[in-house]
Design a protein around this motif. Sequence first.
Motif, PDB file in Angstrom:
ATOM      1  N   ASP A   5       0.800  -1.173  -0.033  1.00  0.00           N
ATOM      2  CA  ASP A   5       0.114  -0.096   0.227  1.00  0.00           C
ATOM      3  C   ASP A   5       0.861   1.472  -0.060  1.00  0.00           C
ATOM      4  O   ASP A   5       0.667   2.477  -0.491  1.00  0.00           O
ATOM      5  CB  ASP A   5      -0.860   0.005   1.008  1.00  0.00           C
ATOM      6  N   ALA A   6       1.911   1.256   0.641  1.00  0.00           N
ATOM      7  CA  ALA A   6       2.965   2.406   0.604  1.00  0.00           C
ATOM      8  C   ALA A   6       3.235   2.716  -0.660  1.00  0.00           C
ATOM      9  O   ALA A   6       3.448   3.909  -0.775  1.00  0.00           O
ATOM     10  CB  ALA A   6       4.150   1.979   1.827  1.00  0.00           C
ATOM     11  N   VAL A   7       3.942   1.669  -1.489  1.00  0.00           N
ATOM     12  CA  VAL A   7       4.266   1.991  -2.998  1.00  0.00           C
ATOM     13  C   VAL A   7       3.114   2.543  -3.546  1.00  0.00           C
ATOM     14  O   VAL A   7       3.229   3.675  -4.149  1.00  0.00           O
ATOM     15  CB  VAL A   7       4.714   0.891  -3.510  1.00  0.00           C
ATOM     16  N   ARG A   8       1.978   2.222  -3.502  1.00  0.00           N
ATOM     17  CA  ARG A   8       0.646   2.715  -4.156  1.00  0.00           C
ATOM     18  C   ARG A   8       0.587   4.135  -3.700  1.00  0.00           C
ATOM     19  O   ARG A   8       0.190   5.160  -4.389  1.00  0.00           O
ATOM     20  CB  ARG A   8      -0.358   1.846  -4.149  1.00  0.00           C
ATOM     21  N   LEU A   9       0.367   4.148  -2.442  1.00  0.00           N
ATOM     22  CA  LEU A   9       0.155   5.747  -1.813  1.00  0.00           C
ATOM     23  C   LEU A   9       1.058   6.918  -2.283  1.00  0.00           C
ATOM     24  O   LEU A   9       0.964   7.893  -2.698  1.00  0.00           O
ATOM     25  CB  LEU A   9       0.135   5.549  -0.437  1.00  0.00           C
ATOM     26  N   ALA A  10       2.489   6.210  -2.349  1.00  0.00           N
ATOM     27  CA  ALA A  10       3.518   7.351  -2.513  1.00  0.00           C
ATOM     28  C   ALA A  10       3.380   7.541  -3.994  1.00  0.00           C
ATOM     29  O   ALA A  10       3.557   8.781  -4.250  1.00  0.00           O
ATOM     30  CB  ALA A  10       4.766   6.338  -2.385  1.00  0.00           C
ATOM     31  N   ARG A  11       3.218   6.725  -4.976  1.00  0.00           N
ATOM     32  CA  ARG A  11       3.117   7.158  -6.309  1.00  0.00           C
ATOM     33  C   ARG A  11       1.705   8.020  -6.767  1.00  0.00           C
ATOM     34  O   ARG A  11       1.859   8.916  -7.531  1.00  0.00           O
ATOM     35  CB  ARG A  11       3.130   5.816  -7.138  1.00  0.00           C
ATOM     36  N   HIS A  12       0.738   7.836  -5.723  1.00  0.00           N
ATOM     37  CA  HIS A  12      -0.309   8.652  -5.732  1.00  0.00           C
ATOM     38  C   HIS A  12      -0.140  10.057  -5.279  1.00  0.00           C
ATOM     39  O   HIS A  12      -0.404  10.968  -5.921  1.00  0.00           O
ATOM     40  CB  HIS A  12      -1.541   8.138  -5.300  1.00  0.00           C
ATOM     41  N   GLY A  72       3.921  -6.988   2.448  1.00  0.00           N
ATOM     42  CA  GLY A  72       4.980  -6.264   1.621  1.00  0.00           C
ATOM     43  C   GLY A  72       6.036  -5.532   2.526  1.00  0.00           C
ATOM     44  O   GLY A  72       5.332  -4.622   3.421  1.00  0.00           O
ATOM     45  N   ASP A  73       7.073  -6.033   2.774  1.00  0.00           N
ATOM     46  CA  ASP A  73       7.943  -5.631   3.806  1.00  0.00           C
ATOM     47  C   ASP A  73       8.772  -4.245   3.140  1.00  0.00           C
ATOM     48  O   ASP A  73       8.276  -3.892   1.928  1.00  0.00           O
ATOM     49  CB  ASP A  73       9.078  -6.744   4.196  1.00  0.00           C
ATOM     50  N   GLY A  74       9.336  -3.551   4.226  1.00  0.00           N
ATOM     51  CA  GLY A  74       9.707  -2.296   3.866  1.00  0.00           C
ATOM     52  C   GLY A  74      10.813  -2.414   2.594  1.00  0.00           C
ATOM     53  O   GLY A  74      11.133  -1.367   1.957  1.00  0.00           O
ATOM     54  N   LEU A  75      11.809  -3.364   2.769  1.00  0.00           N
ATOM     55  CA  LEU A  75      12.832  -3.601   1.726  1.00  0.00           C
ATOM     56  C   LEU A  75      12.352  -3.382   0.299  1.00  0.00           C
ATOM     57  O   LEU A  75      12.893  -2.758  -0.711  1.00  0.00           O
ATOM     58  CB  LEU A  75      13.842  -4.929   2.108  1.00  0.00           C
ATOM     59  N   ASP A  76      11.539  -4.585   0.065  1.00  0.00           N
ATOM     60  CA  ASP A  76      10.919  -4.510  -1.241  1.00  0.00           C
ATOM     61  C   ASP A  76      10.204  -3.031  -1.711  1.00  0.00           C
ATOM     62  O   ASP A  76      10.270  -2.547  -2.759  1.00  0.00           O
ATOM     63  CB  ASP A  76       9.849  -5.271  -1.404  1.00  0.00           C
ATOM     64  N   ALA A  77       9.371  -2.395  -0.856  1.00  0.00           N
ATOM     65  CA  ALA A  77       9.155  -1.195  -0.977  1.00  0.00           C
ATOM     66  C   ALA A  77       9.898  -0.029  -1.170  1.00  0.00           C
ATOM     67  O   ALA A  77       9.822   0.948  -2.099  1.00  0.00           O
ATOM     68  CB  ALA A  77       7.930  -0.771   0.026  1.00  0.00           C
ATOM     69  N   ILE A  78      11.021  -0.060  -0.514  1.00  0.00           N
ATOM     70  CA  ILE A  78      12.244   0.895  -0.563  1.00  0.00           C
ATOM     71  C   ILE A  78      12.757   0.839  -2.133  1.00  0.00           C
ATOM     72  O   ILE A  78      12.818   1.718  -2.884  1.00  0.00           O
ATOM     73  CB  ILE A  78      13.438   0.677   0.294  1.00  0.00           C
ATOM     74  N   GLU A  79      13.013  -0.490  -2.468  1.00  0.00           N
ATOM     75  CA  GLU A  79      13.322  -0.629  -3.842  1.00  0.00           C
ATOM     76  C   GLU A  79      12.342  -0.121  -4.794  1.00  0.00           C
ATOM     77  O   GLU A  79      13.096   0.145  -5.821  1.00  0.00           O
ATOM     78  CB  GLU A  79      13.687  -2.358  -4.030  1.00  0.00           C
ATOM     79  N   ALA A  80      11.465  -0.336  -4.673  1.00  0.00           N
ATOM     80  CA  ALA A  80      10.178   0.131  -5.670  1.00  0.00           C
ATOM     81  C   ALA A  80      10.141   1.579  -5.782  1.00  0.00           C
ATOM     82  O   ALA A  80       9.893   2.166  -6.793  1.00  0.00           O
ATOM     83  CB  ALA A  80       8.896  -0.554  -5.148  1.00  0.00           C
ATOM     84  N   LEU A  81      10.226   2.106  -4.684  1.00  0.00           N
ATOM     85  CA  LEU A  81      10.315   3.699  -4.433  1.00  0.00           C
ATOM     86  C   LEU A  81      11.522   4.467  -4.744  1.00  0.00           C
ATOM     87  O   LEU A  81      11.544   5.754  -5.468  1.00  0.00           O
ATOM     88  CB  LEU A  81       9.761   4.233  -2.935  1.00  0.00           C
ATOM     89  N   SER A  82      12.669   3.790  -4.547  1.00  0.00           N
ATOM     90  CA  SER A  82      13.920   4.637  -4.747  1.00  0.00           C
ATOM     91  C   SER A  82      15.165   3.792  -5.316  1.00  0.00           C
ATOM     92  O   SER A  82      16.334   4.069  -5.085  1.00  0.00           O
ATOM     93  CB  SER A  82      14.409   5.404  -3.423  1.00  0.00           C
ATOM     94  N   GLY A  83      14.876   2.397  -5.649  1.00  0.00           N
ATOM     95  CA  GLY A  83      16.082   1.633  -6.299  1.00  0.00           C
ATOM     96  C   GLY A  83      16.394   2.050  -7.560  1.00  0.00           C
ATOM     97  O   GLY A  83      15.791   2.969  -8.256  1.00  0.00           O
ATOM     98  N   ILE A  84      17.341   1.451  -8.029  1.00  0.00           N
ATOM     99  CA  ILE A  84      18.116   1.724  -9.282  1.00  0.00           C
ATOM    100  C   ILE A  84      16.677   1.532 -10.499  1.00  0.00           C
ATOM    101  O   ILE A  84      16.225   0.452 -10.490  1.00  0.00           O
ATOM    102  CB  ILE A  84      19.220   0.769  -9.455  1.00  0.00           C
ATOM    103  N   GLY A  85      17.073   2.529 -11.337  1.00  0.00           N
ATOM    104  CA  GLY A  85      15.989   2.319 -12.433  1.00  0.00           C
ATOM    105  C   GLY A  85      14.344   3.244 -12.159  1.00  0.00           C
ATOM    106  O   GLY A  85      13.981   2.988 -13.056  1.00  0.00           O
ATOM    107  N   ALA A 134      12.159   5.572 -12.121  1.00  0.00           N
ATOM    108  CA  ALA A 134      12.126   6.869 -13.058  1.00  0.00           C
ATOM    109  C   ALA A 134      12.145   8.160 -12.018  1.00  0.00           C
ATOM    110  O   ALA A 134      12.842   9.490 -12.385  1.00  0.00           O
ATOM    111  CB  ALA A 134      10.991   6.985 -13.880  1.00  0.00           C
ATOM    112  N   ALA A 135      11.346   8.248 -10.887  1.00  0.00           N
ATOM    113  CA  ALA A 135      10.928   9.443 -10.230  1.00  0.00           C
ATOM    114  C   ALA A 135      11.315   9.032  -8.752  1.00  0.00           C
ATOM    115  O   ALA A 135      10.398   8.834  -8.135  1.00  0.00           O
ATOM    116  CB  ALA A 135       9.939  10.101 -10.358  1.00  0.00           C
ATOM    117  N   PRO A 136      12.378   8.666  -8.477  1.00  0.00           N
ATOM    118  CA  PRO A 136      12.674   8.282  -6.723  1.00  0.00           C
ATOM    119  C   PRO A 136      12.248   9.123  -5.736  1.00  0.00           C
ATOM    120  O   PRO A 136      12.510  10.442  -5.998  1.00  0.00           O
ATOM    121  CB  PRO A 136      14.276   7.926  -6.952  1.00  0.00           C
TER     122      PRO A 136
END
Length: 153
Positions: free
Chosen positions: A38-45, A60-73, A75-77
């Motif tokens: 939900d954090a990834v979805r909310l952050a993108r919105h 959904g743990d925090g490590l996976d969410a971190i990668e989705a929000l600010s990982g390599i590649g 677009a808008a970390p």
Amino acid sequence: MIRTLIVDDAGAVRKSLRVLLETTQDIRVVGESDNGIDAVRLARHLKPDVVLMDLRMPDGDGLDAIEALSGIGVAAPIPVIVFTTFHLDEYLYGAFERGAVGFLLKKNPGDIPAAIRAAVNANALQSPAVRQRLIADYARGSSRARSREGARG
């Protein structure tokens, strides 16, 4: 105003963080989530300036969410600051490897506003215990590297 998203599975922790951050004049909480998905979805919105992220959560743990929000590649970390009880090496280094910009321990909530300000200015602020551990690990690694190079020379 620094727009912040709080992510923690414990409602009481989210509430405490909101109260802490609302006492500052330059930080505003724009949303809350209790899991990484939900954090990834909310952050993108919501497009917050910073995400304050717990690591161990159901759904959904925090490590996976971190990668989705600010990982390599990405677009808008979005800068992610870890806020956790656990400072095990696997979490500490895993968070940085996946894109976190800060790592704070829950026993030091007073560090959060400064860490948020640092993150939006492309800086990082770590809990003192975390900083000491990183420095000690770096020093041990540098000593080993110098020893290996000296043996080759």
